[in-house]
Design a protein around this motif. Sequence first.
Motif, mmCIF file in Angstrom:
data_model
loop_
_atom_site.group_PDB
_atom_site.id
_atom_site.type_symbol
_atom_site.label_atom_id
_atom_site.label_comp_id
_atom_site.label_asym_id
_atom_site.label_seq_id
_atom_site.Cartn_x
_atom_site.Cartn_y
_atom_site.Cartn_z
ATOM 1 N N GLY A 100 31.398 27.837 10.988
ATOM 2 C CA GLY A 100 31.894 29.008 10.267
ATOM 3 C C GLY A 100 30.880 29.520 9.266
ATOM 4 O O GLY A 100 30.686 30.736 9.112
ATOM 5 N N ALA A 101 30.213 28.587 8.557
ATOM 6 C CA ALA A 101 29.166 28.993 7.618
ATOM 7 C C ALA A 101 28.013 29.668 8.350
ATOM 8 O O ALA A 101 27.439 30.642 7.854
ATOM 9 C CB ALA A 101 28.679 27.770 6.846
ATOM 10 N N ALA A 102 27.697 29.159 9.541
ATOM 11 C CA ALA A 102 26.648 29.804 10.336
ATOM 12 C C ALA A 102 27.043 31.233 10.697
ATOM 13 O O ALA A 102 26.210 32.149 10.694
ATOM 14 C CB ALA A 102 26.374 28.985 11.599
ATOM 15 N N GLY A 103 28.320 31.437 11.007
ATOM 16 C CA GLY A 103 28.790 32.784 11.302
ATOM 17 C C GLY A 103 28.652 33.714 10.111
ATOM 18 O O GLY A 103 28.251 34.885 10.259
ATOM 19 N N VAL A 104 28.972 33.215 8.905
ATOM 20 C CA VAL A 104 28.799 34.023 7.692
ATOM 21 C C VAL A 104 27.337 34.396 7.506
ATOM 22 O O VAL A 104 27.004 35.536 7.160
ATOM 23 C CB VAL A 104 29.331 33.260 6.462
ATOM 24 N N TYR A 105 26.456 33.454 7.750
ATOM 25 C CA TYR A 105 25.022 33.731 7.610
ATOM 26 C C TYR A 105 24.583 34.841 8.560
ATOM 27 O O TYR A 105 23.836 35.749 8.169
ATOM 28 C CB TYR A 105 24.215 32.466 7.879
ATOM 29 N N LEU A 106 25.062 34.795 9.785
ATOM 30 C CA LEU A 106 24.678 35.830 10.754
ATOM 31 C C LEU A 106 25.194 37.206 10.331
ATOM 32 O O LEU A 106 24.501 38.212 10.468
ATOM 33 C CB LEU A 106 25.197 35.464 12.140
ATOM 34 N N VAL A 107 26.411 37.250 9.806
ATOM 35 C CA VAL A 107 26.988 38.542 9.394
ATOM 36 C C VAL A 107 26.261 39.113 8.187
ATOM 37 O O VAL A 107 25.967 40.320 8.128
ATOM 38 C CB VAL A 107 28.488 38.364 9.081
ATOM 39 N N TYR A 108 25.930 38.261 7.203
ATOM 40 C CA TYR A 108 25.352 38.724 5.939
ATOM 41 C C TYR A 108 23.869 38.361 5.806
ATOM 42 O O TYR A 108 23.347 38.343 4.693
ATOM 43 C CB TYR A 108 26.125 38.126 4.762
ATOM 44 N N MET A 109 23.207 38.120 6.917
ATOM 45 C CA MET A 109 21.862 37.569 6.900
ATOM 46 C C MET A 109 20.885 38.386 6.064
ATOM 47 O O MET A 109 20.180 37.844 5.206
ATOM 48 C CB MET A 109 21.341 37.438 8.333
ATOM 49 N N ASP A 110 20.816 39.681 6.268
ATOM 50 C CA ASP A 110 19.841 40.505 5.537
ATOM 51 C C ASP A 110 20.097 40.446 4.032
ATOM 52 O O ASP A 110 19.168 40.280 3.234
ATOM 53 C CB ASP A 110 19.891 41.953 6.017
#
Length: 259
Positions: A98-108
Amino acid sequence: MVGPLLGEIFGTFILILLGDGVVANVGLAPRLASTAYNWNTITFGWAFAVIVAVYVSAGVSGAHLNPAVTLGLAVKRGFPWGKVAPYIIAQMVGAFLGAAGVYLVYMDGLVAAGVPNVWCTGPGGLFSAPFWGGVNPDITSTGSYSMLNAAIAEIFGTAVLLWGVLASGDSRNTGLMHNLGPFLVGGTVLAVGLSLGGPSGYAINPARDFGPRLFGTLVGTTGLWDGGYWLIPLLVPLVGGVIGVFTYDWFVTNFLPKK
C-alpha cells in the motif's frame, strides 16, 4: 488459507493506499494553501480507508487488517492460533505494498519534497507546515509528547478500536443491520483520530506503521528508526487490543441478554 491471506493482503493494501494517501495529500498540499488541509482531513481519510478496506475484504478473510485485531480475536474469540502468524505476515505485506502504491501516486511531489515521512506515525501527529505549497502562519508547533505518553495513547486508542470492532459484529448487543458493520469500525477509527490521535498519530495497528516504515526507508526517507520510537506502534497496539477484548467482555458481554 490462500484466499483469506490474499484477502488480508489486498484489504491492508487498500487501507494504506487510501490512509497514507491522505497523509501525502495533506503534507504536499497540492493546488490549495495548507489551511484547506488539516487534521480533520487526515482523520476522515483514514476512516473511509478503513470502511472501504473492510467492505472489500471482510467476506474473504474477516477483514482483520491489523495484528492487534488478529491477536485479540485469538485470545478471546476463538480465532485459530495457527492462523495468527500467517495473518500478521499478510497484513505486513499488504501495508508495504500500500505504501508503494502511495509512492507511485505522489511520486513527483514526494521526490520534490525530499521524500518526507508520509508513511508512519510518531509522537505528535500533526504537520507544522506542508512539505511544499502554501504555508499556514497560524501553525507554529505540533507540541512535544514523550514516548510514554504516546504509548498510553496507543493503548487507549487500540482498546477503543477493539470495542468498535467487537460491537459491530455482536448480535446480542444493539446489532447492525444490512452489513453496516464497516461503518461502525470506520467511525471508531475516526473517533480515535479526532479524540485520542494527537500524542502518537494513532497507529493502533502494527502493520499500518511497520510495513510503510520499511518501504519509506527503501525510498530514502530519513529518521524513521531514530530513538527506537518504532517499537511503540509495533508492540503497544498488541497490548491495547488484548485489553480491549477483555474489557468489552467484562463490561458489556457479561451483561447482555442471553439468547
